[in-house]
Design a protein around this motif. Structure first.
Motif, PDB file in Angstrom:
ATOM      1  N   PRO A  79       0.807  -1.211   0.000  1.00 18.87           N
ATOM      2  CA  PRO A  79       0.000   0.000   0.000  1.00 18.87           C
ATOM      3  C   PRO A  79       0.849   1.274   0.000  1.00 18.87           C
ATOM      4  O   PRO A  79       2.027   1.237   0.357  1.00 18.87           O
ATOM      5  CB  PRO A  79      -0.791  -0.104   1.308  1.00 18.87           C
ATOM      6  N   ARG A  80       0.210   2.336  -0.392  1.00 16.13           N
ATOM      7  CA  ARG A  80       0.852   3.651  -0.265  1.00 16.13           C
ATOM      8  C   ARG A  80       0.855   4.026   1.208  1.00 16.13           C
ATOM      9  O   ARG A  80      -0.131   3.786   1.912  1.00 16.13           O
ATOM     10  CB  ARG A  80       0.011   4.662  -1.074  1.00 16.13           C
ATOM     11  N   LEU A  81       1.966   4.586   1.654  1.00 18.59           N
ATOM     12  CA  LEU A  81       2.062   4.989   3.060  1.00 18.59           C
ATOM     13  C   LEU A  81       1.734   6.480   3.196  1.00 18.59           C
ATOM     14  O   LEU A  81       2.474   7.342   2.709  1.00 18.59           O
ATOM     15  CB  LEU A  81       3.468   4.706   3.591  1.00 18.59           C
ATOM     16  N   ILE A  82       0.613   6.746   3.868  1.00 22.36           N
ATOM     17  CA  ILE A  82       0.260   8.137   4.173  1.00 22.36           C
ATOM     18  C   ILE A  82       0.781   8.430   5.584  1.00 22.36           C
ATOM     19  O   ILE A  82       0.340   7.809   6.559  1.00 22.36           O
ATOM     20  CB  ILE A  82      -1.271   8.350   4.139  1.00 22.36           C
ATOM     21  N   ALA A  83       1.735   9.325   5.700  1.00 23.55           N
ATOM     22  CA  ALA A  83       2.254   9.715   7.014  1.00 23.55           C
ATOM     23  C   ALA A  83       1.297  10.750   7.610  1.00 23.55           C
ATOM     24  O   ALA A  83       1.120  11.824   7.056  1.00 23.55           O
ATOM     25  CB  ALA A  83       3.657  10.295   6.870  1.00 23.55           C
ATOM     26  N   ALA A  87      -2.999  -4.169   5.363  1.00 22.80           N
ATOM     27  CA  ALA A  87      -2.233  -4.395   4.130  1.00 22.80           C
ATOM     28  C   ALA A  87      -2.431  -5.825   3.636  1.00 22.80           C
ATOM     29  O   ALA A  87      -2.615  -6.066   2.437  1.00 22.80           O
ATOM     30  CB  ALA A  87      -0.754  -4.115   4.366  1.00 22.80           C
ATOM     31  N   ALA A  88      -2.404  -6.772   4.583  1.00 22.62           N
ATOM     32  CA  ALA A  88      -2.589  -8.178   4.206  1.00 22.62           C
ATOM     33  C   ALA A  88      -4.000  -8.415   3.674  1.00 22.62           C
ATOM     34  O   ALA A  88      -4.243  -9.360   2.934  1.00 22.62           O
ATOM     35  CB  ALA A  88      -2.315  -9.079   5.405  1.00 22.62           C
ATOM     36  N   MET A  89      -4.942  -7.535   4.051  1.00 27.69           N
ATOM     37  CA  MET A  89      -6.312  -7.679   3.563  1.00 27.69           C
ATOM     38  C   MET A  89      -6.575  -6.869   2.296  1.00 27.69           C
ATOM     39  O   MET A  89      -7.714  -6.762   1.846  1.00 27.69           O
ATOM     40  CB  MET A  89      -7.297  -7.289   4.672  1.00 27.69           C
ATOM     41  N   SER A 113      -5.108  -0.279   0.003  1.00 24.58           N
ATOM     42  CA  SER A 113      -4.243   0.418  -0.952  1.00 24.58           C
ATOM     43  C   SER A 113      -3.586   1.634  -0.321  1.00 24.58           C
ATOM     44  O   SER A 113      -2.563   2.117  -0.822  1.00 24.58           O
ATOM     45  CB  SER A 113      -5.006   0.805  -2.213  1.00 24.58           C
ATOM     46  N   ASP A 114      -4.157   2.156   0.762  1.00 23.20           N
ATOM     47  CA  ASP A 114      -3.553   3.269   1.504  1.00 23.20           C
ATOM     48  C   ASP A 114      -3.556   2.915   2.982  1.00 23.20           C
ATOM     49  O   ASP A 114      -4.614   2.610   3.531  1.00 23.20           O
ATOM     50  CB  ASP A 114      -4.400   4.548   1.374  1.00 23.20           C
ATOM     51  N   ILE A 115      -2.390   2.969   3.630  1.00 28.66           N
ATOM     52  CA  ILE A 115      -2.388   2.882   5.092  1.00 28.66           C
ATOM     53  C   ILE A 115      -2.083   4.275   5.637  1.00 28.66           C
ATOM     54  O   ILE A 115      -1.300   5.019   5.058  1.00 28.66           O
ATOM     55  CB  ILE A 115      -1.401   1.819   5.624  1.00 28.66           C
ATOM     56  N   ARG A 116      -2.749   4.638   6.738  1.00 27.46           N
ATOM     57  CA  ARG A 116      -2.624   5.990   7.300  1.00 27.46           C
ATOM     58  C   ARG A 116      -1.950   5.876   8.662  1.00 27.46           C
ATOM     59  O   ARG A 116      -2.579   5.494   9.630  1.00 27.46           O
ATOM     60  CB  ARG A 116      -4.011   6.624   7.443  1.00 27.46           C
TER      61      ARG A 116
END
Ligand SMILES: *Cc1c(COP(=O)(O)O)cnc(C)c1O
Length: 227
Positions: free
Chosen positions: A34-38, A207-209, A212-215
């Motif tokens: 996934p894209r990592l949103i900080a 992410a395993a599920m 596409s974006d984790i925050r």
């Protein structure tokens, strides 16, 4: 010489990436990372600058005014920034939000959809949006209730909004996978490709599920200073 703070932030970002990658591999599913949103809300500016220094370019904020104060001056220096609004949006702030943010993931009601459409038309933009779903049907929480989603999706289609996916914040104390499952199911029903799910406590699971974006906020920057 990188400062201690820069090293620390770099290490934290790497840990998030490593944990995410290994959990995806372990799940044996073919999800991409996934894209990592900080999530930089309420964090001291030195930490944000440290994240910029180590190459992080995607940031999430939850208040329009706070985001303007810290990001407007940095836009010039970092042309490749992606700023994402992840907090609830009042209609009187829509104009500023459309001017500042590259994406908005907290669309949750028809009135806001109309207001965004009007403002994006005025400003000549059509920014990617996500619909926030209140998967736990919590009263005090933002997000569209699952039973109201049909009407909101229809309105977004009628307005020709660029809705790319769904976002959720699991109910505290509940198994987040229940919320992630529901969000995924709703995305399948409505044909959305993107899922914004997973925060510091559960980003690897998300992410395993197939997120596409984790925050991720505190796992990168440390505890937020309470105001
Ligand atoms: C604050 C916030 C996050 C980040 O939470 P952490 O637990 O610090 O990772 C993610 N998403 C939203 C919508 C938030 O408001």
């Amino acid at each position: 010489m990188a400062s201690k703070l820069v090293e620390e932030i770099q290490k934290n970002i790497q840990t998030v990436r490593d944990k995410t990658a290994s959990k995806i591999a372990y799940s044996l599913l073919n999800h991409s990372e996934p894209r990592l949103i900080a999530v930089s809300k309420v964090q001291p500016i030195e930490k944000i600058d440290a994240a910029l220094e180590v190459g992080q370019r995607v940031f999430g904020e939850n208040r329009v005014q706070e985001a303007e104060e810290r990001w407007a001056p940095r836009r010039e220096a970092y042309k490749d920034l992606t700023l994402i609004l992840i907090g609830s949006l009042q209609t009187n702030k829509v104009s500023n939000a459309v001017a500042l943010f590259d994406e908005i993931q907290s669309l949750d009601r028809i009135k806001l959809a109309r207001s965004l459409k009007k403002e994006m038309t005025n400003q000549g933009k059509n920014i990617p949006l996500m619909i926030q779903v209140n998967t736990g049907c919590e009263e005090q929480k933002g997000g569209c209730l699952p039973q109201d989603l049909n009407a909101l999706v229809a309105e977004c289609e009628a307005l020709d909004l660029n809705v790319v996916g769904l976002m959720c914040i699991p109910t505290a104390g509940e198994d987040p996978s229940l919320h992630f499952h529901l969000l995924k199911k709703l995305a399948t029903i409505y044909g959305y490709e993107k899922l914004s799910m997973g925060m510091s406590g559960d980003y690897d699971l998300a992410a395993a599920m197939g997120s596409s974006d984790i925050r991720v906020g505190t796992a990168i920057f440390g505890a937020r200073i309470s105001t």
